[in-house]
Design a protein around this motif. Sequence first.
Motif, PDB file in Angstrom:
ATOM      1  N   ALA A  94       0.834  -1.205   0.000  1.00  0.00           N
ATOM      2  CA  ALA A  94       0.000   0.000   0.000  1.00  0.00           C
ATOM      3  C   ALA A  94       0.867   1.252   0.000  1.00  0.00           C
ATOM      4  O   ALA A  94       0.578   2.233  -0.699  1.00  0.00           O
ATOM      5  N   PHE A  95       1.933   1.219   0.753  1.00  0.00           N
ATOM      6  CA  PHE A  95       2.831   2.374   0.858  1.00  0.00           C
ATOM      7  C   PHE A  95       3.553   2.643  -0.459  1.00  0.00           C
ATOM      8  O   PHE A  95       3.768   3.791  -0.844  1.00  0.00           O
ATOM      9  N   GLN A  96       3.918   1.572  -1.165  1.00  0.00           N
ATOM     10  CA  GLN A  96       4.706   1.714  -2.394  1.00  0.00           C
ATOM     11  C   GLN A  96       3.874   1.985  -3.640  1.00  0.00           C
ATOM     12  O   GLN A  96       4.411   2.431  -4.662  1.00  0.00           O
ATOM     13  N   LEU A  97       2.582   1.721  -3.585  1.00  0.00           N
ATOM     14  CA  LEU A  97       1.764   1.797  -4.797  1.00  0.00           C
ATOM     15  C   LEU A  97       1.818   3.151  -5.508  1.00  0.00           C
ATOM     16  O   LEU A  97       1.967   3.180  -6.747  1.00  0.00           O
ATOM     17  N   ALA A 162      -2.921  -5.423   8.458  1.00  0.00           N
ATOM     18  CA  ALA A 162      -3.471  -5.868   7.179  1.00  0.00           C
ATOM     19  C   ALA A 162      -4.785  -5.158   6.870  1.00  0.00           C
ATOM     20  O   ALA A 162      -5.047  -4.774   5.727  1.00  0.00           O
ATOM     21  N   ILE A 163      -5.612  -4.966   7.881  1.00  0.00           N
ATOM     22  CA  ILE A 163      -6.910  -4.293   7.687  1.00  0.00           C
ATOM     23  C   ILE A 163      -6.705  -2.864   7.192  1.00  0.00           C
ATOM     24  O   ILE A 163      -7.356  -2.413   6.242  1.00  0.00           O
ATOM     25  N   ARG A 164      -5.789  -2.131   7.824  1.00  0.00           N
ATOM     26  CA  ARG A 164      -5.552  -0.740   7.435  1.00  0.00           C
ATOM     27  C   ARG A 164      -5.026  -0.647   6.000  1.00  0.00           C
ATOM     28  O   ARG A 164      -5.486   0.181   5.212  1.00  0.00           O
ATOM     29  N   LYS A 170      -8.102  -0.513  -1.272  1.00  0.00           N
ATOM     30  CA  LYS A 170      -9.456  -0.585  -1.824  1.00  0.00           C
ATOM     31  C   LYS A 170     -10.048   0.800  -2.016  1.00  0.00           C
ATOM     32  O   LYS A 170     -10.670   1.097  -3.053  1.00  0.00           O
ATOM     33  N   ASP A 171      -9.860   1.681  -1.034  1.00  0.00           N
ATOM     34  CA  ASP A 171     -10.416   3.031  -1.131  1.00  0.00           C
ATOM     35  C   ASP A 171      -9.736   3.842  -2.242  1.00  0.00           C
ATOM     36  O   ASP A 171     -10.395   4.600  -2.958  1.00  0.00           O
ATOM     37  N   ASP A 176      -9.934  -4.909  -4.301  1.00  0.00           N
ATOM     38  CA  ASP A 176      -9.926  -5.697  -3.064  1.00  0.00           C
ATOM     39  C   ASP A 176      -8.911  -6.822  -3.241  1.00  0.00           C
ATOM     40  O   ASP A 176      -9.176  -7.812  -3.927  1.00  0.00           O
ATOM     41  N   VAL A 177      -7.734  -6.678  -2.637  1.00  0.00           N
ATOM     42  CA  VAL A 177      -6.660  -7.644  -2.880  1.00  0.00           C
ATOM     43  C   VAL A 177      -6.963  -9.016  -2.293  1.00  0.00           C
ATOM     44  O   VAL A 177      -6.341 -10.013  -2.696  1.00  0.00           O
TER      45      VAL A 177
END
Length: 464
Positions: A94-97, A162-164, A170-171, A176-177
């Motif tokens: 998520a951080f790298q995307l 993982a939830i965060r 997704k947002d 949704d991975v």
Amino acid sequence: MSSMAQQQHVVFVNIASAGHMNPTLPVVAELRRQVAVTYFVAAKMREVVEAAGAAWKNLEEITHLSEEQKAKYVPEGMPEEEYEFPVSMVAGAAFQLPELLAELKGLSPPPTVIAYDPFLPHPLVAARVLGLPAVSTLTMPGPGVIERPAHVIAKWESNEVAIRAHKEIKDAYGVDVFEHGGLMEFYSPQRSIVTTIDSLFVPPAKGMQQERFGNFPFTCVGPLMDAKLKRVSHPNADQQTSNGLPWDVIDEALAASKRLVFISLGTVANSHFWDKKFGGQATNNGLHNCTGKEIVQFVFRTAFDALKHEEDLLVVLVVGCQPDVLDGLPGAPPNFIVRETVPQIELLPKCHAFLSHCGANSMHEALGFGVPIVGVPLFGDQVPNSLSVAQAGAGFSFAQPLENLSSASLRSSIRQLVDPSNDNTFRKAAQALSKHMQSAGGIRRAADVILETAWGRQSAVAGA
């Protein structure tokens, strides 16, 4: 070169691991005959990437979170063992995307297909955002070898880290991975290349795998090897080159009818798990309370004792790059050649037996050369891999090494594998598997699958 081939730009995205990278490098070299290739991976792998002909782009490792990433995703006070690998992979992704997407958008010519390791979720997300086809490169004998109990999956995916990260992806991108994948199992719905043969392929298992990606296409292409290419020797090595071997000594021993035995336990136990317990990664073979150092030294000590008086054997032992790997062990017997790393696919064709952890690449490389195996699995897919070797009649599996690996049992199994007579069924079984692997298509088939996937997408767009 066809006009369609000239338009292609293949992007690889991978983790900085020998087992995950080495099979892709010959495919990169093959693709470079026709198309542009860019490879995203950590900086320490730049040398081997550029040697294969690809342009290199940096992609930081995400198995461990940076302080900035911890501050963003990890709740205050959460112990490290609760958010380490594999949970960390989603947060790191998520951080790298944003940066990965920006890099991909800036490539010239524009990328037309992404080939990626399914341990990583963000290449698949990026492909969907950019409208590109994706091909996952599975360097294990199929998803079924890493099947996990439902409660383990639920625990990982309900972890707050993982939830965060899952919610952020997704947002931000509408993907949704976990809808069609799971931790370390983000396969492509378009195509997955598997570096095995059909008879050794392990399909998605019942439960989560069948539910989430049971209908995804997997294509077996066999081992991907090219001895002429530079390979990753060890993820912790200062330079990705192998220590020299005394080939004259080896050839003289073979000329004198000695039998050559190769011992290597891979790179992960000797790096990531060296001073850490395997934990949940090794519950199926009784090593969950062992560190990499403990089991590696146990196997080396057993091998020294088992083979020290076997004067007709020459043993090449790879110990890896940890400075304390031989501390507390007896000296290597005179019939042993000890090296930190070796050029494995140059050595294997000369061998009569291979004691291996049965990592997928090592297993397939040995069988690809018709070399029977003594499997001593350490964690993960290595356990079913070793059992498949035994079931195929191409060797032995010590799937519970602390219980059944001893000097006597190891000596007996090695003696059977190196038997020079025509009655050696283990050698015959390994050679039969080798023939099947040679007909699976290999490097060229893998490259074709990637280009076919890209062309299929372009044709669909053109016909719309």
